[in-house]
Design an enzyme around this catalytic site. Structure first.
Site, PDB file in Angstrom:
ATOM      1  N   ARG A 107      29.077  45.037  78.220  1.00  0.00           N
ATOM      2  CA  ARG A 107      28.040  44.064  78.532  1.00  0.00           C
ATOM      3  C   ARG A 107      28.638  42.732  78.868  1.00  0.00           C
ATOM      4  O   ARG A 107      29.676  42.323  78.031  1.00  0.00           O
ATOM      5  CB  ARG A 107      27.251  43.982  77.036  1.00  0.00           C
ATOM      6  CG  ARG A 107      26.330  42.493  77.317  1.00  0.00           C
ATOM      7  CD  ARG A 107      25.311  42.078  76.295  1.00  0.00           C
ATOM      8  NE  ARG A 107      24.203  42.997  76.292  1.00  0.00           N
ATOM      9  CZ  ARG A 107      22.998  43.025  75.903  1.00  0.00           C
ATOM     10  NH1 ARG A 107      22.931  41.961  74.929  1.00  0.00           N
ATOM     11  NH2 ARG A 107      22.149  44.025  75.901  1.00  0.00           N
ATOM     12  N   GLN A 137      18.083  49.615  79.290  1.00  0.00           N
ATOM     13  CA  GLN A 137      16.925  49.248  78.682  1.00  0.00           C
ATOM     14  C   GLN A 137      15.795  49.947  79.331  1.00  0.00           C
ATOM     15  O   GLN A 137      14.732  50.214  78.768  1.00  0.00           O
ATOM     16  CB  GLN A 137      16.732  47.817  78.800  1.00  0.00           C
ATOM     17  CG  GLN A 137      15.435  47.120  78.444  1.00  0.00           C
ATOM     18  CD  GLN A 137      15.108  47.315  76.940  1.00  0.00           C
ATOM     19  OE1 GLN A 137      16.066  46.900  76.087  1.00  0.00           O
ATOM     20  NE2 GLN A 137      14.340  47.852  76.453  1.00  0.00           N
ATOM     21  N   CYS A 266      11.739  43.790  75.947  1.00  0.00           N
ATOM     22  CA  CYS A 266      13.092  44.390  75.649  1.00  0.00           C
ATOM     23  C   CYS A 266      13.406  43.890  74.442  1.00  0.00           C
ATOM     24  O   CYS A 266      14.341  44.678  73.658  1.00  0.00           O
ATOM     25  CB  CYS A 266      14.006  44.372  76.748  1.00  0.00           C
ATOM     26  SG  CYS A 266      14.695  42.601  77.119  1.00  0.00           S
TER      27      CYS A 266
HETATM   28  N1   CP Z   1      17.224  44.337  74.694  1.00  0.00           N
HETATM   29  C1   CP Z   1      18.596  44.339  74.314  1.00  0.00           C
HETATM   30  O1   CP Z   1      19.532  44.954  75.108  1.00  0.00           O
HETATM   31  O2   CP Z   1      18.620  43.580  73.044  1.00  0.00           O
HETATM   32  P1   CP Z   1      20.139  42.986  72.745  1.00  0.00           P
HETATM   33  O3   CP Z   1      20.373  41.833  73.556  1.00  0.00           O
HETATM   34  O4   CP Z   1      19.929  42.835  71.109  1.00  0.00           O
HETATM   35  O5   CP Z   1      21.054  44.197  72.971  1.00  0.00           O
HETATM   36  N1  NVA Z   2      17.191  38.960  80.154  1.00  0.00           N
HETATM   37  C1  NVA Z   2      17.892  38.787  78.867  1.00  0.00           C
HETATM   38  C2  NVA Z   2      17.582  40.400  78.384  1.00  0.00           C
HETATM   39  C3  NVA Z   2      18.364  40.472  77.117  1.00  0.00           C
HETATM   40  C4  NVA Z   2      18.044  41.810  76.388  1.00  0.00           C
HETATM   41  C5  NVA Z   2      18.943  38.439  79.060  1.00  0.00           C
HETATM   42  O1  NVA Z   2      19.904  38.671  79.907  1.00  0.00           O
HETATM   43  O2  NVA Z   2      19.445  37.369  78.036  1.00  0.00           O
END
Ligand code: CP
Ligand code: NVA
Length: 308
Positions: A107, A137, A266
């Site tokens: 990530r 997701q 999400c």
């Molecule tokens: N939806 C999602 O990716 O959540 P997190 O940021 O908690 O991983």
């Molecule tokens: N759009 C949000 C999604 C988090 C899971 C972000 O990138 O922060």
């Protein structure tokens, strides 16, 4: 090398196979007595690196648990604590990690980081969210929709709010799974043209409708996300709230969608900003099924990547 970098970069039949496997693994696991390990341990003896350059609850826990359920082990690494955060190149990091682990989930902020990792790693790389996309997701979201309502092909999905990274993966999924996608939000927060062009080229042009009430008419699924993403400057918060207030998903808006429409987010959510608690906890909401299905969908994604 089978990476999982984005929904539009994996073949449609393979995406379908991932969803089917996820569903089969979920059923098999739910059929077992609690506390009993799965018979199927395809990741036995394998090590998975989970790299986070941004915070996470769902992605972190669901990948970690998923690997363990399949008999593997994980190493959760924070980007800032690695040499990666102190100037070592992504390419060198990828080459080094590939000597130790069997799979890398990352990530990160810039998509370029993910792509460089994938280019230089000699093990599969999975996208756990970048500033541009969030494919794991949306695989969980497709799985969730289909569990509740059957095939998503030909259905109407409406996104209300910011045309962000999560929307982008919905745009890719519209092309690959064949559903109609409508975006409703202010022009300044429109999705990237590249994603609009992709969906159009796949025969699923995205409809833009500025009026959220018109947009949700006939919707099978209404989706929203935070108004300020992790990569957005906090200084943008007040302006975005002002721009997006009219796109809040509340009971009034949901009442204009189909009576059996679903609501997704999400998570994490800012309750009573982008969606009211009444909707999030109401009869249309499947937000916690989505969260659970991250686990099952990602187990199937990892098996796909490792050919197991
Ligand atoms: N939806 C999602 O990716 O959540 P997190 O940021 O908690 O991983
Ligand atoms: N759009 C949000 C999604 C988090 C899971 C972000 O990138 O922060």
């Amino acid at each position: 090398m089978t990476h999982f970098l984005d929904i539009h970069k994996t073949e449609a039949d393979q995406l379908r196979g991932i969803i089917d496997n996820a569903r089969a693994m979920k059923i098999a696991r739910n059929d077992r007595p609690k506390g009993m390990p799965d018979d199927d341990q395809p990741l036995a003896g394998r090590m998975v690196a989970l790299i986070f350059e941004k915070p996470s609850t769902r992605t972190r826990v669901s990948f970690d648990v998923g690997v363990r359920q399949m008999g593997g082990q994980t190493m959760v690494l924070s980007g800032s604590e690695m040499q990666l955060g102190h100037g070592e190149t992504i390419a060198d990091t990828a080459r080094v990690l590939s000597r130790y682990v069997d799979l890398i989930m990352i990530r990160t902020f810039e998509e370029a980081t993910l792509l460089e990792m994938a280019e230089h790693a000699t093990v599969p790389v999975i996208n756990g969210l970048t500033n541009r996309t969030h494919p794991c997701q949306i695989m969980a979201d497709i799985m969730t929709f289909e569990e509740h309502r059957g095939p998503i092909a030909g259905r109407k999905v409406v996104w209300s709010g910011d045309g962000n990274n999560v929307f982008a993966s919905f745009a890719h999924a519209a092309g690959q799974f064949g559903f109609d996608l409508t975006f409703t939000g202010p022009k300044t927060l429109d999705p990237e043209p590249e994603w609009m062009e992709y969906a159009a080229a796949m025969g699923r042009p995205i409809t833009i409708e500025r009026d959220p009430y018109k947009a949700v008419e006939g919707a099978d699924l209404v989706v929203t996300d935070t108004w300020v993403s992790m990569h957005d400057p906090q200084s943008a918060k007040e302006r975005r709230h002002n721009q997006l207030r009219g796109y809040q998903v509340n009971s009034d808006l949901m009442s204009r969608a189909k009576p059996d429409s679903l609501f997704m987010h999400c998570l994490p959510a800012h309750r009573d900003d982008e969606a009211t608690s009444e909707v999030m906890d109401g009869p249309h909401s499947v937000i916690f099924d989505e969260a659970e299905n991250r686990l099952h969908a990602q187990k199937a994604i990892m098996r796909h990547c490792l050919g197991l």
